[in-house]
Design an enzyme around this catalytic site. Sequence first.
Site, PDB file in Angstrom:
ATOM      1  N   LYS A  31       0.809  -1.222   0.000  1.00 16.74           N
ATOM      2  CA  LYS A  31       0.000   0.000   0.000  1.00 16.74           C
ATOM      3  C   LYS A  31       0.842   1.272   0.000  1.00 16.74           C
ATOM      4  O   LYS A  31       0.445   2.283  -0.556  1.00 16.74           O
ATOM      5  CB  LYS A  31      -0.953  -0.002   1.191  1.00 16.74           C
ATOM      6  CG  LYS A  31      -2.015  -1.094   1.062  1.00 16.74           C
ATOM      7  CD  LYS A  31      -3.372  -0.619   1.470  1.00 16.74           C
ATOM      8  CE  LYS A  31      -4.460  -1.551   0.985  1.00 16.74           C
ATOM      9  NZ  LYS A  31      -4.408  -2.883   1.622  1.00 16.74           N
ATOM     10  N   GLU A  34     -10.079   6.533   2.885  1.00 15.46           N
ATOM     11  CA  GLU A  34     -10.980   5.547   3.467  1.00 15.46           C
ATOM     12  C   GLU A  34     -10.122   4.381   3.951  1.00 15.46           C
ATOM     13  O   GLU A  34      -9.022   4.179   3.438  1.00 15.46           O
ATOM     14  CB  GLU A  34     -11.972   5.036   2.406  1.00 15.46           C
ATOM     15  CG  GLU A  34     -11.447   3.900   1.495  1.00 15.46           C
ATOM     16  CD  GLU A  34     -10.306   4.306   0.567  1.00 15.46           C
ATOM     17  OE1 GLU A  34     -10.077   5.512   0.381  1.00 15.46           O
ATOM     18  OE2 GLU A  34      -9.628   3.401   0.027  1.00 15.46           O
ATOM     19  N   SER A  74       1.758  -9.727  -0.737  1.00 14.02           N
ATOM     20  CA  SER A  74       1.364  -8.310  -0.682  1.00 14.02           C
ATOM     21  C   SER A  74       1.647  -7.658   0.670  1.00 14.02           C
ATOM     22  O   SER A  74       1.822  -6.447   0.750  1.00 14.02           O
ATOM     23  CB  SER A  74      -0.116  -8.159  -1.024  1.00 14.02           C
ATOM     24  OG  SER A  74      -0.911  -9.011  -0.220  1.00 14.02           O
TER      25      SER A  74
HETATM   26  C1  LIG Z   1      -5.236  -3.962   1.250  1.00 12.80           C
HETATM   27  C2  LIG Z   1      -4.507  -5.224   1.050  1.00 12.80           C
HETATM   28  C3  LIG Z   1      -4.824  -6.116  -0.004  1.00 12.80           C
HETATM   29  C4  LIG Z   1      -5.982  -5.914  -0.937  1.00 12.80           C
HETATM   30  O1  LIG Z   1      -5.928  -4.765  -1.724  1.00 12.80           O
HETATM   31  P1  LIG Z   1      -5.605  -4.795  -3.282  1.00 12.80           P
HETATM   32  O2  LIG Z   1      -5.952  -3.425  -3.722  1.00 12.80           O
HETATM   33  O3  LIG Z   1      -6.459  -5.848  -3.911  1.00 12.80           O
HETATM   34  O4  LIG Z   1      -4.160  -5.104  -3.435  1.00 12.80           O
HETATM   35  C5  LIG Z   1      -4.041  -7.247  -0.167  1.00 12.80           C
HETATM   36  N1  LIG Z   1      -3.028  -7.527   0.664  1.00 12.80           N
HETATM   37  C6  LIG Z   1      -2.692  -6.705   1.691  1.00 12.80           C
HETATM   38  C7  LIG Z   1      -1.537  -7.072   2.568  1.00 12.80           C
HETATM   39  C8  LIG Z   1      -3.417  -5.530   1.915  1.00 12.80           C
HETATM   40  O5  LIG Z   1      -3.070  -4.726   2.935  1.00 12.80           O
END
Ligand SMILES: *Cc1c(COP(=O)(O)O)cnc(C)c1O
Length: 394
Positions: A85, A107, A374
Amino acid sequence: MINGRFGIYGGQYIPETLMNAVIELEKAYDHYKDDPGFNRELTELFNEYAGRPSRLYYAARMTKDLGGAKIYLKREDLNHTGAHKINNVLGQALLAKKMGKTRLIAETGAGQHGVATATAAALMDMECIVFMGEEDTVRQALNVYRMRLLGAEVIPVKTGTATLKDAVSEAMREWSSRVSDTHYCLGSVMGPHPFPAIVRDFQSVISREIKEQILEKEGRLPDAVLACVGGGSNAIGSFYHFIDDPDVRLIGCEAAGRGIDTLETAATIATGKLGIFHGMKSYFCQDADGQIAPVYSISAGLDYPGIGPEHAYLHDIGRAEYVPVTDEEAVQAFEYLARTEGIIAAIESAHAVAHAMKIAPYLSPDQIIVITISGRGDKDCAAIARYRGENIHE
Ligand SMILES: *Cc1c(COP(=O)(O)O)cnc(C)c1O
């Protein structure tokens, strides 16, 4: 993308009161996206502050254990604030600063995007207001504290179901009433144009690095890239620089929750229908009357009832595949990755790991797959313990 649309998806389905804000943002972004000074500053922030480039790690034990394709992990969990993020937020905060804005609003659902935005606001000396469903402020009290510690104000949203979708609506309302000094830092590849393009471009650093790193390590492109999909920002970031490489399979892993044949799911491509919501045309989980349906997943970061318009398009033209992964499969993958590689990944990311575990054994050892991790999973440990019937103190 033509006129803010990916095929029939995307667009700007917004009230007149938001039009000026969106047009101003579009103009500024068109100017700065190719500005060498802007890009130099952003690269410096990525490298010096966020800790980029993130590693592309060869998961040797997992590869050996699954007995098929060679598996690499793109380690977005190693970034500052623990997820992808920060890539988007640093880009948008820098853009807002250039536009002369002094105030960021955002948000947040689980709180991850709110924490990232509060972080960038602190770094860049900007005011920060985060809208969060009241339900979520209770469930994610630790992240509310983090945001306050970083100097942000958290406003609980009481309308609707008091969750993420209501927080988005409230942030849009606030933006339309105060455009002069405020930028709305949207957290995924959704909302009205130009947000899906802006967020994608800032997240595309993930696939740019994967490409460079895999060419250096293996001398060729991967056979598949896998990422989890909530709104779709880490996935589109992981896919983007491979879209024109037809031999690279792109696989988005959606949260099926308790299963796509139940009502407790967040798998938009598998169960959703065409609709218009939050300023965009895309697929959304809807009830029989076409109202946005309540969604469910063990992973708070994936339970958004829609998907970004570019994913809807990539799905329709068959360039990317979208697969559902259940809570149980994700939890098993979460535990597996911890035991096998010593990496506690976010439960969101574990959805992509789970699908990789299904397909890797059927691929040959000379094939390569890349899974984007992620984020890190510290935030999920208490919930996973609870899922397994163990109550640990948070
Ligand atoms: C917010 C988040 C997601 C989902 O958001 P995307 O916009 O689909 O990437 C996935 N993994 C983590 C660790 C997150 O914090």
